[in-house]
Motif scaffolding. Structure first.
Motif, PDB file in Angstrom:
ATOM      1  N   THR A  43      10.382   2.794  15.930  1.00 54.00           N
ATOM      2  CA  THR A  43       9.944   3.320  14.638  1.00 54.00           C
ATOM      3  C   THR A  43      11.093   3.260  13.640  1.00 54.00           C
ATOM      4  N   VAL A  44      10.824   2.678  12.490  1.00 44.92           N
ATOM      5  CA  VAL A  44      11.860   2.485  11.466  1.00 44.92           C
ATOM      6  C   VAL A  44      12.050   3.793  10.691  1.00 44.92           C
ATOM      7  N   HIS A  45      13.301   4.198  10.555  1.00 46.56           N
ATOM      8  CA  HIS A  45      13.634   5.400   9.784  1.00 46.56           C
ATOM      9  C   HIS A  45      14.845   5.109   8.904  1.00 46.56           C
ATOM     10  N   TYR A  46      14.673   5.276   7.587  1.00 48.61           N
ATOM     11  CA  TYR A  46      15.759   5.031   6.638  1.00 48.61           C
ATOM     12  C   TYR A  46      16.551   6.316   6.410  1.00 48.61           C
ATOM     13  N   GLU A  47      17.843   6.169   6.306  1.00 45.00           N
ATOM     14  CA  GLU A  47      18.738   7.286   6.015  1.00 45.00           C
ATOM     15  C   GLU A  47      19.923   6.767   5.217  1.00 45.00           C
ATOM     16  N   ALA A  48      20.724   7.710   4.717  1.00 45.15           N
ATOM     17  CA  ALA A  48      21.858   7.324   3.886  1.00 45.15           C
ATOM     18  C   ALA A  48      22.833   6.453   4.666  1.00 45.15           C
ATOM     19  N   ASP A  49      23.347   5.434   3.980  1.00 50.88           N
ATOM     20  CA  ASP A  49      24.295   4.530   4.627  1.00 50.88           C
ATOM     21  C   ASP A  49      25.602   5.232   4.966  1.00 50.88           C
ATOM     22  N   VAL A  50      25.961   6.230   4.140  1.00 51.07           N
ATOM     23  CA  VAL A  50      27.191   6.977   4.395  1.00 51.07           C
ATOM     24  C   VAL A  50      26.901   8.021   5.470  1.00 51.07           C
ATOM     25  N   LYS A 288      19.902   3.584   1.153  1.00 51.39           N
ATOM     26  CA  LYS A 288      19.180   3.902   2.377  1.00 51.39           C
ATOM     27  C   LYS A 288      19.107   2.673   3.277  1.00 51.39           C
ATOM     28  N   VAL A 289      19.430   2.862   4.554  1.00 51.86           N
ATOM     29  CA  VAL A 289      19.361   1.777   5.529  1.00 51.86           C
ATOM     30  C   VAL A 289      18.660   2.289   6.778  1.00 51.86           C
ATOM     31  N   ALA A 290      18.222   1.340   7.606  1.00 49.72           N
ATOM     32  CA  ALA A 290      17.580   1.681   8.882  1.00 49.72           C
ATOM     33  C   ALA A 290      18.253   0.872   9.985  1.00 49.72           C
ATOM     34  N   ARG A 291      18.244   1.417  11.182  1.00 52.43           N
ATOM     35  CA  ARG A 291      18.835   0.752  12.348  1.00 52.43           C
ATOM     36  C   ARG A 291      17.721   0.404  13.327  1.00 52.43           C
ATOM     37  N   VAL A 292      17.702  -0.860  13.753  1.00 54.97           N
ATOM     38  CA  VAL A 292      16.718  -1.332  14.727  1.00 54.97           C
ATOM     39  C   VAL A 292      17.483  -2.035  15.845  1.00 54.97           C
ATOM     40  N   ALA A 324      24.319  -5.273   8.292  1.00 57.62           N
ATOM     41  CA  ALA A 324      25.439  -5.345   9.235  1.00 57.62           C
ATOM     42  C   ALA A 324      24.880  -5.424  10.647  1.00 57.62           C
ATOM     43  N   TYR A 325      25.719  -5.942  11.542  1.00 55.60           N
ATOM     44  CA  TYR A 325      25.397  -6.002  12.956  1.00 55.60           C
ATOM     45  C   TYR A 325      26.348  -5.073  13.705  1.00 55.60           C
ATOM     46  N   GLU A 326      25.778  -4.186  14.515  1.00 55.90           N
ATOM     47  CA  GLU A 326      26.582  -3.267  15.309  1.00 55.90           C
ATOM     48  C   GLU A 326      26.485  -3.658  16.778  1.00 55.90           C
ATOM     49  N   THR A 327      27.021  -2.826  17.649  1.00 55.39           N
ATOM     50  CA  THR A 327      27.074  -3.172  19.066  1.00 55.39           C
ATOM     51  C   THR A 327      25.685  -3.388  19.656  1.00 55.39           C
ATOM     52  N   ASN A 328      24.776  -2.470  19.400  1.00 52.21           N
ATOM     53  CA  ASN A 328      23.431  -2.571  19.965  1.00 52.21           C
ATOM     54  C   ASN A 328      22.341  -2.640  18.906  1.00 52.21           C
ATOM     55  N   ASP A 329      22.696  -2.379  17.645  1.00 51.70           N
ATOM     56  CA  ASP A 329      21.693  -2.274  16.586  1.00 51.70           C
ATOM     57  C   ASP A 329      22.007  -3.229  15.446  1.00 51.70           C
ATOM     58  N   ALA A 330      20.980  -3.455  14.635  1.00 57.52           N
ATOM     59  CA  ALA A 330      21.126  -4.191  13.388  1.00 57.52           C
ATOM     60  C   ALA A 330      20.797  -3.240  12.244  1.00 57.52           C
ATOM     61  N   VAL A 331      21.613  -3.230  11.208  1.00 54.93           N
ATOM     62  CA  VAL A 331      21.413  -2.351  10.054  1.00 54.93           C
ATOM     63  C   VAL A 331      20.691  -3.162   8.987  1.00 54.93           C
ATOM     64  N   ILE A 332      19.484  -2.732   8.632  1.00 52.79           N
ATOM     65  CA  ILE A 332      18.674  -3.455   7.646  1.00 52.79           C
ATOM     66  C   ILE A 332      18.564  -2.616   6.375  1.00 52.79           C
ATOM     67  N   GLY A 333      18.478  -3.320   5.247  1.00 53.47           N
ATOM     68  CA  GLY A 333      18.392  -2.645   3.962  1.00 53.47           C
ATOM     69  C   GLY A 333      17.018  -2.654   3.341  1.00 53.47           C
ATOM     70  N   GLY A 334      16.041  -3.336   3.924  1.00 57.41           N
ATOM     71  CA  GLY A 334      14.695  -3.378   3.376  1.00 57.41           C
ATOM     72  C   GLY A 334      13.879  -4.474   4.028  1.00 57.41           C
ATOM     73  N   GLY A 335      12.624  -4.544   3.629  1.00 59.77           N
ATOM     74  CA  GLY A 335      11.711  -5.541   4.185  1.00 59.77           C
ATOM     75  C   GLY A 335      10.546  -4.911   4.912  1.00 59.77           C
ATOM     76  N   VAL A 336      10.780  -3.746   5.513  1.00 60.14           N
ATOM     77  CA  VAL A 336       9.714  -2.999   6.176  1.00 60.14           C
ATOM     78  C   VAL A 336       9.754  -1.566   5.645  1.00 60.14           C
ATOM     79  N   GLU A 337       8.613  -0.908   5.633  1.00 59.66           N
ATOM     80  CA  GLU A 337       8.519   0.421   5.055  1.00 59.66           C
ATOM     81  C   GLU A 337       8.925   1.488   6.063  1.00 59.66           C
ATOM     82  N   GLU A 338       9.147   2.682   5.539  1.00 61.60           N
ATOM     83  CA  GLU A 338       9.497   3.835   6.366  1.00 61.60           C
ATOM     84  C   GLU A 338       8.368   4.145   7.351  1.00 61.60           C
ATOM     85  N   GLY A 339       8.730   4.375   8.609  1.00 61.05           N
ATOM     86  CA  GLY A 339       7.753   4.725   9.632  1.00 61.05           C
ATOM     87  C   GLY A 339       7.053   3.538  10.269  1.00 61.05           C
ATOM     88  N   ALA A 340       7.382   2.338   9.860  1.00 57.95           N
ATOM     89  CA  ALA A 340       6.731   1.152  10.444  1.00 57.95           C
ATOM     90  C   ALA A 340       7.150   0.986  11.904  1.00 57.95           C
TER      91      ALA A 340
END
Length: 364
Positions: A43-50, A288-292, A324-340
């Protein structure tokens, strides 16, 4: 680690599905319809990048004052102890009243004497006016009688005010609470002689409480504009809204931090003064960014995409912006809506025309 667990569950589920197909073939019974592919979704959840920043603080009363007697005297009794709750008007300590009662008696006697002098002066003034009207007195005698009467009236007014002052002073021998609160310090003991205005009892008002923390200079602006909430060490699972009330204009000389006070409008009686609290600051103005999961990204040389699952089980490919790409996740800035809900595993084997069956969901 969570992703590995769900991968193992996913493999087990695929094995069970394959066994069911083999059994169906052995019975020579054609399937009425193709089974949906089981998938794991996130489930996609956006939160502050900081990221949020936390600070350790303490719960303090917004108002804490030292109460003292308005007259000097000897403490006869102290009626409260540290930690005791008090109500408005409740007596806290009492002074010896002997000297003040003598002063009150003296002012009463002076008032009665002044009353008699006024009566005599007014009578003399009246007689002087009558004699003047008959021609048996002079203007000087009338003026003198009038001046004596005015002086007597002024002395009576002064004696009356002295009586009121001594009565007030007598009432000041009882120190009373001016608000609802709790006693945090007792600064006098019975038998002690105190001066007028000397601190005697310290009262902390419990109607308003606040969290006091030290903020580094790099986060002063976030303290002013960001969102804040407080958790208590005694109740780590509960959050209280906080609002900045006061920020020191100058940094502490030793720690180089700024003292900040955050009001807590939602706290109740269960939050005690002096409790240790954690203040969490979040920047509301950041992007706002989300981690998947990294395994959720699908790319064939063009822009990275995600498979979004709708309520009917249909999937659609949505291009996303990867920050950005992290160890296990990818940080996305948009393209899918909140809760998708996006497919988190096995995206390389999916077809947009194929329907899926959600077997587990993971929130990021």
């Amino acid at each position: 680690m969570r992703l590995g667990i769900f991968r193992r569950k996913f493999k087990v589920l695929l094995s069970v599905s394959g066994l069911a197909v083999m059994l169906a073939g052995c019975n020579d019974k054609p399937a009425e319809q193709a089974q949906d592919r089981p998938v794991l979704v996130a489930t996609v959840h956006y939160e502050a990048d900081v990221p949020e920043r936390s600070f350790v603080g303490t719960i303090r009363p917004r108002v804490e004052s030292d109460l003292g007697f308005r007259v000097a005297g000897k403490v006869a009794r102290r009626l409260v102890e540290v930690g005791q709750r008090v109500e408005p008007g409740q007596p806290l300590a009492v002074l010896d009243e002997v000297d003040l009662k003598l002063q009150a008696d003296q002012s009463e006697a002076e008032f009665r004497a002044a009353t008699g002098v006024v009566a005599q002066a007014v009578a003399a003034e009246t007689r002087a006016k009558e004699l003047k009207a008959r021609g048996w007195s002079t203007d000087a005698q009338v003026d003198q009688a009038r001046a004596s009467a005015d002086e007597a009236r002024a002395r009576l007014t002064r004696a009356e005010r002295a009586v009121e002052l001594t009565k007030n002073s007598l009432s000041y021998t009882t120190l009373a609470a001016d608000a609802r609160g709790v006693v945090t310090a007792t600064l006098v003991e019975p038998g002690q002689v105190v001066a007028s205005g000397q601190a005697a009892i310290r009262i902390a008002r419990i109607a308003e409480k606040e969290a006091v923390v030290a903020i580094p200079e790099t986060l002063v602006q976030r303290a002013r504009s960001g969102e804040a909430h407080v958790t208590l060490w005694s109740e780590p699972g509960r959050r209280y809204a906080a609002k900045l009330r006061e920020l020191a204009p100058q940094a502490d000389a030793a720690t180089r931090t700024y003292l900040a006070k955050f009001t807590l409008p939602d706290v109740g009686e269960d939050v005690q003064l002096g409790m240790t609290a954690t203040l969490i600051l979040a920047d509301t103005g950041g992007e706002k960014v989300a981690r998947v999961p990294l395994s959720a990204l699908f790319s064939q040389g063009d822009k990275p995409s995600l498979y979004v699952v709708d309520a009917s089980g249909a999937v659609s490919l949505r291009p996303v912006t990867v920050k950005a790409y992290e160890t296990n996740d990818a940080v996305i800035g948009g393209g899918v809506e909140e809760g998708a809900r996006v497919v988190a595993l096995g995206v390389q084997k999916l077809d947009p025309a194929q329907k899926v069956s959600v077997v587990a969901s993971l929130a990021f």
